[in-house]
Scaffold this motif. Structure first.
Motif, short mmCIF file in Angstrom:
data_model
loop_
_atom_site.label_atom_id
_atom_site.label_comp_id
_atom_site.label_asym_id
_atom_site.label_seq_id
_atom_site.Cartn_x
_atom_site.Cartn_y
_atom_site.Cartn_z
N LEU A 225 0.81 -1.22 0.00
CA LEU A 225 0.00 0.00 0.00
C LEU A 225 0.85 1.27 0.00
O LEU A 225 0.45 2.28 -0.60
N VAL A 226 2.01 1.23 0.66
CA VAL A 226 2.86 2.42 0.70
C VAL A 226 3.31 2.79 -0.71
O VAL A 226 3.25 3.96 -1.12
N SER A 227 3.75 1.80 -1.48
CA SER A 227 4.13 2.07 -2.87
C SER A 227 2.94 2.56 -3.67
O SER A 227 3.08 3.43 -4.53
N GLY A 228 1.77 2.00 -3.38
CA GLY A 228 0.56 2.43 -4.08
C GLY A 228 0.25 3.89 -3.82
O GLY A 228 -0.07 4.65 -4.74
N ILE A 229 0.40 4.31 -2.55
CA ILE A 229 0.13 5.71 -2.20
C ILE A 229 1.16 6.63 -2.88
O ILE A 229 0.83 7.68 -3.43
N LEU A 230 2.45 6.22 -2.84
CA LEU A 230 3.49 7.02 -3.49
C LEU A 230 3.24 7.14 -4.99
O LEU A 230 3.42 8.22 -5.58
N LEU A 231 2.81 6.04 -5.60
CA LEU A 231 2.54 6.05 -7.04
C LEU A 231 1.40 6.99 -7.38
O LEU A 231 1.50 7.82 -8.29
N VAL A 232 0.30 6.86 -6.65
CA VAL A 232 -0.87 7.70 -6.92
C VAL A 232 -0.54 9.17 -6.73
O VAL A 232 -0.84 10.01 -7.58
N LEU A 233 0.12 9.50 -5.61
CA LEU A 233 0.47 10.90 -5.36
C LEU A 233 1.43 11.44 -6.41
O LEU A 233 1.30 12.58 -6.86
N GLY A 234 2.39 10.61 -6.84
CA GLY A 234 3.34 11.04 -7.86
C GLY A 234 2.67 11.31 -9.19
O GLY A 234 2.92 12.32 -9.85
N LEU A 235 1.78 10.40 -9.60
CA LEU A 235 1.08 10.57 -10.88
C LEU A 235 0.08 11.73 -10.82
O LEU A 235 -0.09 12.46 -11.79
N LEU A 236 -0.59 11.87 -9.67
CA LEU A 236 -1.51 12.99 -9.52
C LEU A 236 -0.76 14.32 -9.61
O LEU A 236 -1.21 15.27 -10.25
N SER A 237 0.41 14.37 -8.96
CA SER A 237 1.21 15.59 -8.98
C SER A 237 1.70 15.90 -10.40
O SER A 237 1.67 17.04 -10.84
N LEU A 238 2.14 14.86 -11.11
CA LEU A 238 2.60 15.05 -12.48
C LEU A 238 1.49 15.55 -13.39
O LEU A 238 1.66 16.50 -14.16
N THR A 239 0.32 14.90 -13.30
CA THR A 239 -0.79 15.28 -14.16
C THR A 239 -1.31 16.68 -13.81
O THR A 239 -1.65 17.46 -14.70
N TYR A 240 -1.35 16.99 -12.52
CA TYR A 240 -1.78 18.33 -12.10
C TYR A 240 -0.82 19.39 -12.64
O TYR A 240 -1.25 20.43 -13.16
#
Length: 461
Positions: free
Chosen positions: A196-211
């Protein structure tokens, strides 16, 4: 009906709805703006949030479908999508609508990889799988293409609420059929762990990139926010990469990324997302703003290409797939995408003749997208173990939506810097042509390398 065919239809129905909702809002935006009294900058978040949550959670959806079970995740995703579609359709305020729109993206992120994994695990023979993935992919292409058509018609003759409510009965039937007919999951949940930790890092990273990509157009006004977003992306994804190398059961097995066909599929899907979502955006503007057609009229004009996509998938694609491998078939599809973009570019210079514009749309939406999506989906899983189909298919889907968000933001940025007398200027279409050329070069290089490797192996033996 044959059980395999029924499974394919159920999985395809799920991906049709999630693909439909990518485009269906576009022609309803004026109605939503009018009801809530909001500007373009605000209403754009309906699309942005959907893409953010869709792209951000796809890898997790794929991993969960491998670990918890394809059927379970498909049912969960379909239920989330149905309930959030109902909530969006009944929304009385823009904030409420935006929240439900974001959660639709979450449901779609669970549907897409699990549905693809169901198809690839049900059809194991290469030719049978190619045909099944072709039908499955055509539903995604039809959903994306028909979103504009239905959105224009519904928003004109009903109301924007029905753009979302139309999903509810379709998904209700899909859920019932999926519960009774999809194969049971044969996975021991207790023996699996989810990183789950990697999942959270991935989601936050992709959200930040797309934003950051979405807000890049406002970099002069919000320099600190945009730059901070990209810095956060680098930090988050660096932490993710470190964790994936260090934990015993990582979210993504990095050894999968060494697979050349999977890497090529991911990169090609970035180009496909940038191209096709850009096309949907541009064709809507061209028909309404530059050619003065109503939303309903523009929607009706695009209906035949959705039908064409289905016919191509059923009657043409199986014959082509017998003669070409997945990389060659992708080149075949991208050739139509390139031809369509060139036709649209030509139309800008000669006064937008309707037959030429529709011929360009037919090449892209009716033919090219069906072949590209199918070929690149098959390419991504061709050397992957069945236990990793979910994560492999989600890599392609994630790449597609990241390409969509970043590519559309780049196109919008360039059009603002270099404005045109037309709503769709020639520079935007040159960008589409560039996306197609990049994909074709990558695919041709892949085939060339495979030929060289084959010649080397023959020489050694």
């Amino acid at each position: 009906m044959d059980r395999k065919k029924l499974i394919l239809m159920v999985a395809s129905a799920g991906t049709f709805v999630e693909a439909l909702d990518i485009a269906i809002v576009n022609l309803s935006i004026p109605s939503i703006q009018e009801q809530f009294g909001i500007g373009t900058e605000t209403v754009q978040w309906l699309q942005t949030l959907y893409v953010l949550f869709f792209g951000g959670f796809l890898i997790i959806g794929g991993k969960l479908s491998d670990q918890i079970g394809r059927r379970r995740i498909f049912l969960l995703g379909s239920l989330i999508f149905m309930l959030t579609s109902l909530g969006a359709g009944l929304s009385t305020g823009f904030e409420m609508l935006a929240i439900f729109r974001a959660l639709q993206g979450l449901g779609a992120a669970f549907i897409m990889p699990s549905a693809m994994s169901i198809v690839t695990n049900t059809f194991m023979d290469d030719q049978e799988r190619n045909r099944a993935v072709g039908i499955f992919s055509s539903f995604a292409a039809i959903g994306s293409g028909s979103g504009l058509s239905l959105g224009g018609i519904i928003s004109t003759y009903l109301s924007w609420h029905w753009v979302f409510l139309i999903n509810v009965p379709v998904l209700a039937v899909t859920l019932i059929l999926a519960y009774y007919y999809l194969p049971k999951d044969e996975i021991s949940v207790k023996s699996q762990k989810t990183d789950l930790v990697s999942g959270i890092l991935l989601v936050l990273g992709l959200l930040s990139l797309t934003y950051g990509a979405h807000e890049l157009i406002h970099i002069k006004e919000n320099t600190a926010i945009v730059v901070s977003s990209f810095i956060a992306t680098v930090i988050l994804l660096s932490l993710l990469f470190y964790r994936l190398k260090s934990v015993s059961q990582p979210l993504i097995d990095l050894s999968l990324m060494k697979n050349r066909p999977l890497k090529l599929s991911g990169l090609s899907f970035v180009a496909l997302g940038a191209f096709f979502i850009g096309f949907l955006f541009l064709i809507s503007l061209m028909l309404q703003k530059d050619m003065n057609h109503s939303a309903a009229s523009a929607g009706l004009m695009l209906v035949p290409f959705s039908i064409m996509s289905a016919l191509v998938a059923k009657f043409v694609l199986p014959h082509i797939s017998k003669r070409l491998d997945s990389a060659q078939m992708a080149i075949f599809g991208w050739s139509f995408m390139l031809a369509g973009a060139l036709l649209l570019l030509t139309s800008v210079y000669i006064g937008h003749p309707l037959p030429l514009v529709l011929l360009g749309a037919a090449c892209i939406s009716g033919i090219g997208m069906t072949f590209c999506f199918t070929a690149q989906s098959v390419l991504g899983v061709q050397d992957i173990q069945p236990s990793d189909y979910g994560i492999a298919s989600s890599v392609g889907s994630t790449s597609y939506f990241l390409g969509a968000g970043i590519g559309l933001s780049f196109m919008t940025l360039i059009s603002r810097i270099f404005p045109s007398e037309w709503a769709v200027g020639n520079l935007s279409l040159f960008i589409l042509i560039g996306y197609a050329m990049i994909a074709l070069v990558m695919l041709c290089y892949f085939i060339f390398k495979n030929i060289k490797i084959g010649e080397s192996e023959v020489a050694v033996s």
